[in-house]
Enzyme design. Structure first.
Site, PDB file in Angstrom:
ATOM      1  N   ASP A  13       0.806  -1.222   0.000  1.00 48.77           N
ATOM      2  CA  ASP A  13       0.000   0.000   0.000  1.00 48.77           C
ATOM      3  C   ASP A  13       0.840   1.273   0.000  1.00 48.77           C
ATOM      4  O   ASP A  13       0.459   2.295   0.577  1.00 48.77           O
ATOM      5  CB  ASP A  13      -0.969   0.018   1.205  1.00 48.77           C
ATOM      6  CG  ASP A  13      -1.878  -1.196   1.208  1.00 48.77           C
ATOM      7  OD1 ASP A  13      -2.241  -1.649   0.115  1.00 48.77           O
ATOM      8  OD2 ASP A  13      -2.205  -1.689   2.310  1.00 48.77           O
ATOM      9  N   GLY A  40      -4.662  -4.290  -3.771  1.00 47.81           N
ATOM     10  CA  GLY A  40      -5.643  -3.242  -4.063  1.00 47.81           C
ATOM     11  C   GLY A  40      -4.851  -2.009  -4.451  1.00 47.81           C
ATOM     12  O   GLY A  40      -4.217  -1.388  -3.596  1.00 47.81           O
ATOM     13  N   GLN A 221       1.884  -6.081  -3.169  1.00 47.19           N
ATOM     14  CA  GLN A 221       2.339  -6.172  -1.770  1.00 47.19           C
ATOM     15  C   GLN A 221       3.658  -5.394  -1.611  1.00 47.19           C
ATOM     16  O   GLN A 221       3.871  -4.445  -2.337  1.00 47.19           O
ATOM     17  CB  GLN A 221       2.501  -7.645  -1.327  1.00 47.19           C
ATOM     18  CG  GLN A 221       1.174  -8.394  -1.191  1.00 47.19           C
ATOM     19  CD  GLN A 221       0.592  -8.901  -2.487  1.00 47.19           C
ATOM     20  OE1 GLN A 221       1.260  -9.579  -3.222  1.00 47.19           O
ATOM     21  NE2 GLN A 221      -0.657  -8.580  -2.764  1.00 47.19           N
TER      22      GLN A 221
HETATM   23  P1  GDP Z   1      -0.809   0.331  -3.558  1.00 48.87           P
HETATM   24  O1  GDP Z   1      -1.424  -0.932  -3.098  1.00 48.87           O
HETATM   25  O2  GDP Z   1       0.667   0.381  -3.295  1.00 48.87           O
HETATM   26  O3  GDP Z   1      -1.133   0.682  -4.976  1.00 48.87           O
HETATM   27  O4  GDP Z   1      -1.440   1.504  -2.647  1.00 48.87           O
HETATM   28  P2  GDP Z   1      -2.997   1.650  -2.238  1.00 48.87           P
HETATM   29  O5  GDP Z   1      -3.762   2.113  -3.415  1.00 48.87           O
HETATM   30  O6  GDP Z   1      -3.478   0.442  -1.535  1.00 48.87           O
HETATM   31  O7  GDP Z   1      -2.889   2.769  -1.113  1.00 48.87           O
HETATM   32  C1  GDP Z   1      -2.343   4.020  -1.398  1.00 48.87           C
HETATM   33  C2  GDP Z   1      -3.419   5.077  -1.123  1.00 48.87           C
HETATM   34  O8  GDP Z   1      -2.817   6.337  -1.073  1.00 48.87           O
HETATM   35  C3  GDP Z   1      -4.468   5.156  -2.217  1.00 48.87           C
HETATM   36  O9  GDP Z   1      -5.687   5.580  -1.638  1.00 48.87           O
HETATM   37  C4  GDP Z   1      -3.923   6.243  -3.129  1.00 48.87           C
HETATM   38  O10 GDP Z   1      -4.932   6.912  -3.874  1.00 48.87           O
HETATM   39  C5  GDP Z   1      -3.304   7.166  -2.123  1.00 48.87           C
HETATM   40  N1  GDP Z   1      -2.147   7.925  -2.595  1.00 48.87           N
HETATM   41  C6  GDP Z   1      -1.150   7.559  -3.440  1.00 48.87           C
HETATM   42  N2  GDP Z   1      -0.214   8.526  -3.523  1.00 48.87           N
HETATM   43  C7  GDP Z   1      -0.627   9.523  -2.717  1.00 48.87           C
HETATM   44  C8  GDP Z   1      -0.064  10.780  -2.334  1.00 48.87           C
HETATM   45  O11 GDP Z   1       1.014  11.168  -2.747  1.00 48.87           O
HETATM   46  N3  GDP Z   1      -0.767  11.514  -1.439  1.00 48.87           N
HETATM   47  C9  GDP Z   1      -1.962  11.118  -0.922  1.00 48.87           C
HETATM   48  N4  GDP Z   1      -2.575  11.900  -0.066  1.00 48.87           N
HETATM   49  N5  GDP Z   1      -2.514   9.948  -1.255  1.00 48.87           N
HETATM   50  C10 GDP Z   1      -1.845   9.153  -2.124  1.00 48.87           C
HETATM   51  P1  IMO Z   2      -0.993  -4.188  -2.217  1.00 48.00           P
HETATM   52  O1  IMO Z   2      -0.530  -4.763  -3.540  1.00 48.00           O
HETATM   53  C1  IMO Z   2      -0.983  -4.591   2.105  1.00 48.00           C
HETATM   54  C2  IMO Z   2      -1.157  -8.674   3.698  1.00 48.00           C
HETATM   55  C3  IMO Z   2      -2.396  -9.138   4.415  1.00 48.00           C
HETATM   56  C4  IMO Z   2      -1.787 -10.103   5.410  1.00 48.00           C
HETATM   57  C5  IMO Z   2      -0.661 -10.752   4.599  1.00 48.00           C
HETATM   58  C6  IMO Z   2      -1.037 -12.089   3.991  1.00 48.00           C
HETATM   59  O2  IMO Z   2      -2.266  -3.453  -2.295  1.00 48.00           O
HETATM   60  O3  IMO Z   2       0.117  -3.412  -1.583  1.00 48.00           O
HETATM   61  P2  IMO Z   2      -2.578 -12.759   1.927  1.00 48.00           P
HETATM   62  O4  IMO Z   2      -4.045 -12.556   1.682  1.00 48.00           O
HETATM   63  O5  IMO Z   2      -1.701 -12.161   0.891  1.00 48.00           O
HETATM   64  O6  IMO Z   2      -2.227 -14.204   2.180  1.00 48.00           O
HETATM   65  O7  IMO Z   2      -2.288 -11.985   3.320  1.00 48.00           O
HETATM   66  O8  IMO Z   2      -0.357  -9.837   3.572  1.00 48.00           O
HETATM   67  N1  IMO Z   2      -1.382  -8.153   2.328  1.00 48.00           N
HETATM   68  C7  IMO Z   2      -1.279  -6.860   1.993  1.00 48.00           C
HETATM   69  N2  IMO Z   2      -1.045  -5.767   2.756  1.00 48.00           N
HETATM   70  N3  IMO Z   2      -1.115  -4.465   0.777  1.00 48.00           N
HETATM   71  C8  IMO Z   2      -1.321  -5.552  -0.006  1.00 48.00           C
HETATM   72  O9  IMO Z   2      -1.316  -5.483  -1.345  1.00 48.00           O
HETATM   73  C9  IMO Z   2      -1.459  -6.811   0.602  1.00 48.00           C
HETATM   74  N4  IMO Z   2      -1.691  -8.057   0.143  1.00 48.00           N
HETATM   75  C10 IMO Z   2      -1.636  -8.865   1.210  1.00 48.00           C
HETATM   76  O10 IMO Z   2      -3.056  -8.069   5.046  1.00 48.00           O
HETATM   77  O11 IMO Z   2      -1.172  -9.394   6.455  1.00 48.00           O
HETATM   78 MG    MG Z   3      -2.955  -1.572  -1.805  1.00 45.11          MG
END
Ligand code: GDP
Ligand code: IMO
Ligand code: MG
Length: 425
Positions: A13, A40, A221
């Site tokens: 994330d 996600g 991840q």
């Molecule tokens: P990913 O799984 O690594 O693609 O990250 P996620 O989408 O799960 O979580 C990142 C969150 O931060 C999302 O809601 C993005 O829209 C948001 N985001 C990404 N870059 C920025 C940023 O520079 N500033 C802010 N405020 N939000 C950001």
């Molecule tokens: P993105 O790509 C954050 C975490 C789960 C759990 C562990 C194992 O959005 O960064 P799983 O279902 O993979 O067997 O769960 O890994 N986890 C993540 N945490 N971002 C993700 O993906 C994750 N995908 C799995 O919360 O701790």
């Molecule tokens: Mg994510």
């Protein structure tokens, strides 16, 4: 013609989706090489929010080829739903999506088994069947995408797997058994919808690279969730690190040009497991709210903490980042001071290297360096020079301690809220 691997440097994330979407503009292909719909990846374009789980985050750009590689575990129902959501928002999928014949397929028994095993193991998984699907892959019991096109093979594999897993469900877990006929019929239905996407993805991508196309490899991840190099057993079940890009699509390490680590300006973690720099008071809650730190897949609140250089040094070492992107710097706006963990204290020892021992990670005390915060807003800044002095100081500290160049700084959710300090192309 660069090939660029994008890797999460922390516990996921970090904002990989946003950076992949941005860089896709200059690319021809985007490849997912591991994980599944546990991921996600959020992308915000023109005030519309998209959350990608399986389909590469490049799909929002017109005419870019998106490949789901063999290292991914693919849930057909999840995929078809995702395609439908995107198509309803006017995104073109048909000629732009490719699925590797040899990627493994998540089956209902994977999800059922995980539901039960989580009650004992408590990893805090996403319950998407990821771990059990990789288990079957390694045990050589897996169903691959190509098997969906051969009904007899599919039938045989479902039957053989259910013989064992239904026994476990009934006798060990006291849970409901699954019906072979229903699974077979459902998957034959999915197969017809997916048939047109299933290809020899390794051949496709190698030809693209040989033809000098620009290629992005989108990690899911993060490094500390890697099955080998993360905080085992509180990890996911795939290799999330840069090396996974080669095995997860079938490309030689010789063909990888750049590796960009995505680093959130602070740290988050969702699920169980050690997190030395976690902030357990109201400040953690404040960061969660300001950063919108709720899981993009499960909606769970993410645990929040300070930036951890010890974990990041480990990530730099095993991924070999050629550059980094810092995201969400704007979330730190308005804070009086910022802490950065530069070492762990464990008993009388000072540790600078990320420990393998879960016992140490759970009991070490972070050693912090304090840096001054900034009061100005950084939201949407596009020019590095316009950042507040102390924001630049914070970034410089990260660059100096990690000894890797910061090439990109993200200053908001939206596609154009970004500073390109040095182009990765
Ligand atoms: P990913 O799984 O690594 O693609 O990250 P996620 O989408 O799960 O979580 C990142 C969150 O931060 C999302 O809601 C993005 O829209 C948001 N985001 C990404 N870059 C920025 C940023 O520079 N500033 C802010 N405020 N939000 C950001
Ligand atoms: P993105 O790509 C954050 C975490 C789960 C759990 C562990 C194992 O959005 O960064 P799983 O279902 O993979 O067997 O769960 O890994 N986890 C993540 N945490 N971002 C993700 O993906 C994750 N995908 C799995 O919360 O701790
Ligand atoms: Mg994510």
């Amino acid at each position: 013609m660069p090939t660029i691997v994008i890797i999460g440097a922390q516990w996921g994330d970090e904002g990989k989706g946003k950076i992949v979407d941005y860089l896709t503009e200059k690319c021809d292909y985007v490849v997912r090489f591991q994980g599944g719909c546990n991921a996600g990846h959020t992308v915000v374009v023109d005030n519309e929010k998209y959350v990608l789980h399986l389909i590469p985050s490049g799909i929002l750009h017109k005419d870019k080829k998106c490949i789901i590689g063999n290292g991914v575990v693919l849930d057909p129902l999840g995929l078809l739903k995702e395609i439908e959501i995107l198509q309803n928002k006017g995104i073109e999928i048909n000629d732009n999506l490719f699925i590797a014949k040899n990627c493994h397929i998540i089956m209902p028994y994977h999800i059922a088994i995980e539901e039960q095993s989580e009650k004992r193991k408590k990893i805090g998984t996403t319950k998407k069947g990821i771990g059990p699907c990789y288990t079957d892959k390694i045990a050589r019991n897996g169903v691959r995408a190509v098997d969906l096109l051969y009904p007899e093979t599919l039938r045989y594999k479902i039957k053989a797997n259910l013989e064992i897993l239904n026994f476990l469900l009934k006798n060990l877990y006291n849970a409901e058994e699954l019906n072979e006929e229903k699974i077979f019929n459902d998957y034959i239905f999915y197969a017809e919808k997916m048939r047109k996407y299933i290809v020899d993805a390794d051949i496709l991508i190698n030809k693209a690279i040989d033809d000098q196309r620009n290629v992005l490899f989108e990690g899911a991840q993060g490094t500390l969730l890697d099955i080998d190099h993360g905080t085992y057993p509180y990890v996911t079940s795939s290799n999330t690190i840069a090396g996974g890009a080669c095995t997860g699509i079938g490309v030689s390490p010789k063909k990888i040009d750049k590796i960009i680590g995505i680093v959130k300006a602070y740290t988050t973690r969702v699920g169980e497991g050690p997190f030395p720099t976690e902030i357990n008071d109201s400040l953690g809650e404040e960061i969660r709210k300001k950063g919108g730190e709720y899981g993009a897949t499960t909606g769970r609140p993410r645990r929040c903490g300070w930036l951890d250089i010890v974990g990041l040094r480990h990530a730099v070492r095993i991924n070999g980042f050629t550059g980094i992107a810092i995201t969400k710097i704007d979330v730190l706006d308005g804070m009086d001071k910022l802490k950065v963990c530069i070492g762990y204290k464990y008993g009388s020892e000072i540790l600078e290297d990320f420990p393998k021992e879960i016992e140490i990670l759970q009991n070490c005390v972070p050693i912090y360096e304090e840096l001054p915060g900034w009061k100005e807003s950084t939201v949407g800044i596009k020019d590095y020079e316009k950042l507040p002095k102390n924001a630049k100081r914070y970034l410089q500290f990260i660059e100096d301690t990690l000894k890797v160049k910061i090439q990109i700084i993200s200053t908001g959710q939206k596609r154009n809220e970004i500073i390109i300090k040095e182009t990765p192309f």
